[in-house]
Scaffold this motif. Structure first.
Motif, PDB file in Angstrom:
ATOM      1  N   ALA A   1      46.907  40.146  42.921  1.00 13.39           N
ATOM      2  CA  ALA A   1      46.769  40.579  44.318  1.00 13.39           C
ATOM      3  C   ALA A   1      46.823  42.099  44.427  1.00 13.39           C
ATOM      4  O   ALA A   1      46.092  42.697  45.217  1.00 13.39           O
ATOM      5  CB  ALA A   1      47.861  39.943  45.182  1.00 13.39           C
TER       6      ALA A   1
ATOM      7  N   CYS B   1      43.343  43.497  42.665  1.00 12.79           N
ATOM      8  CA  CYS B   1      42.037  43.060  43.173  1.00 12.79           C
ATOM      9  C   CYS B   1      41.765  43.724  44.525  1.00 12.79           C
ATOM     10  O   CYS B   1      41.879  43.111  45.586  1.00 12.79           O
ATOM     11  CB  CYS B   1      42.013  41.535  43.292  1.00 12.79           C
ATOM     12  SG  CYS B   1      40.370  40.889  43.644  1.00 12.79           S
ATOM     13  N   ARG B   2      41.401  44.996  44.440  1.00 13.41           N
ATOM     14  CA  ARG B   2      41.101  45.802  45.627  1.00 13.41           C
ATOM     15  C   ARG B   2      39.831  46.608  45.353  1.00 13.41           C
ATOM     16  O   ARG B   2      39.642  47.116  44.252  1.00 13.41           O
ATOM     17  CB  ARG B   2      42.238  46.770  45.924  1.00 13.41           C
ATOM     18  CG  ARG B   2      43.553  46.119  46.246  1.00 13.41           C
ATOM     19  CD  ARG B   2      44.644  47.176  46.369  1.00 13.41           C
ATOM     20  NE  ARG B   2      45.931  46.585  46.578  1.00 13.41           N
ATOM     21  CZ  ARG B   2      46.469  46.354  47.768  1.00 13.41           C
ATOM     22  NH1 ARG B   2      45.808  46.689  48.857  1.00 13.41           N
ATOM     23  NH2 ARG B   2      47.651  45.795  47.870  1.00 13.41           N
TER      24      ARG B   2
ATOM     25  N   LYS C   1      36.480  41.789  47.975  1.00 16.46           N
ATOM     26  CA  LYS C   1      37.244  41.469  49.188  1.00 16.46           C
ATOM     27  C   LYS C   1      37.409  39.961  49.361  1.00 16.46           C
ATOM     28  O   LYS C   1      38.500  39.483  49.691  1.00 16.46           O
ATOM     29  CB  LYS C   1      36.540  42.040  50.422  1.00 16.46           C
ATOM     30  CG  LYS C   1      36.633  43.536  50.539  1.00 16.46           C
ATOM     31  CD  LYS C   1      35.867  44.018  51.760  1.00 16.46           C
ATOM     32  CE  LYS C   1      35.814  45.526  51.809  1.00 16.46           C
ATOM     33  NZ  LYS C   1      34.989  46.007  52.937  1.00 16.46           N
TER      34      LYS C   1
ATOM     35  N   ARG D   1      39.835  38.587  46.740  1.00 14.64           N
ATOM     36  CA  ARG D   1      41.212  38.953  47.087  1.00 14.64           C
ATOM     37  C   ARG D   1      41.775  38.029  48.168  1.00 14.64           C
ATOM     38  O   ARG D   1      42.947  37.653  48.129  1.00 14.64           O
ATOM     39  CB  ARG D   1      41.278  40.416  47.540  1.00 14.64           C
ATOM     40  CG  ARG D   1      42.684  40.851  47.926  1.00 14.64           C
ATOM     41  CD  ARG D   1      42.751  42.329  48.266  1.00 14.64           C
ATOM     42  NE  ARG D   1      43.956  42.672  48.978  1.00 14.64           N
ATOM     43  CZ  ARG D   1      45.177  42.767  48.448  1.00 14.64           C
ATOM     44  NH1 ARG D   1      45.335  42.565  47.160  1.00 14.64           N
ATOM     45  NH2 ARG D   1      46.213  43.074  49.177  1.00 14.64           N
TER      46      ARG D   1
END
Length: 148
Positions: free
Chosen positions: A26, A29-30, A121, A124
């Motif tokens: 988390a 994953c950007r 996005k 995520r």
């Protein structure tokens, strides 16, 4: 009694490992942090997350079969069934990110191309759904363990 403690410890270790590696996914994953190194790391983190989930399931089954409460003590509780249903839902939610991370790594290795921002996005969001569901499972387990 010692065997029960070993089973409970292994189960708890699997839970903590799963949470740590899901949280790492988390965090990484950007869109703004996406790089070749992150794609490689996400694939590795997801593999460890998957292993932790399997160990969690196996230790849970071991506790069900050989645990102090016995199978009857587990399956008689509605909270057990809710917990198991949510675990299955979390497992199903994990498939989309797993396939995405593998695809990203394969594409990166073949072409050097990073995933599209919109795909990052979306992926995520799936990781975050898992991340929000797992604490609910833990809370249900606490209430269930205390006989509610």
């Amino acid at each position: 009694m010692t065997f029960e403690a070993v089973l409970a410890s292994a189960h708890l270790l699997a839970i903590l490992t799963l949470v740590v590696f899901l949280t790492s996914q988390a965090a990484l994953c950007r869109v703004e942090w996406m790089s070749a190194a992150v794609v490689q790391r996400l694939a590795r983190l997801d593999m460890i997350y998957g292993i932790a989930a399997v160990v969690l399931l196996l230790t849970g089954i071991a506790r069900l079969i050989w645990g102090v409460k016995g199978m009857g003590g587990y399956v008689a509780s509605p909270l057990f069934h809710i917990k198991m249903t949510l675990f299955v839902v979390a497992a199903l939610l994990s498939f989309k990110p797993t396939f995405a991370f593998r695809r990203w790594k394969k594409t990166l290795d073949a072409t050097g191309q990073l995933p599209a921002p919109e795909e990052v996005k979306q992926t995520r969001k799936w990781v975050m759904w898992q991340g929000h569901l797992i604490p609910v499972i833990a809370v249900i387990a606490i209430f269930w363990a205390r006989g509610m």
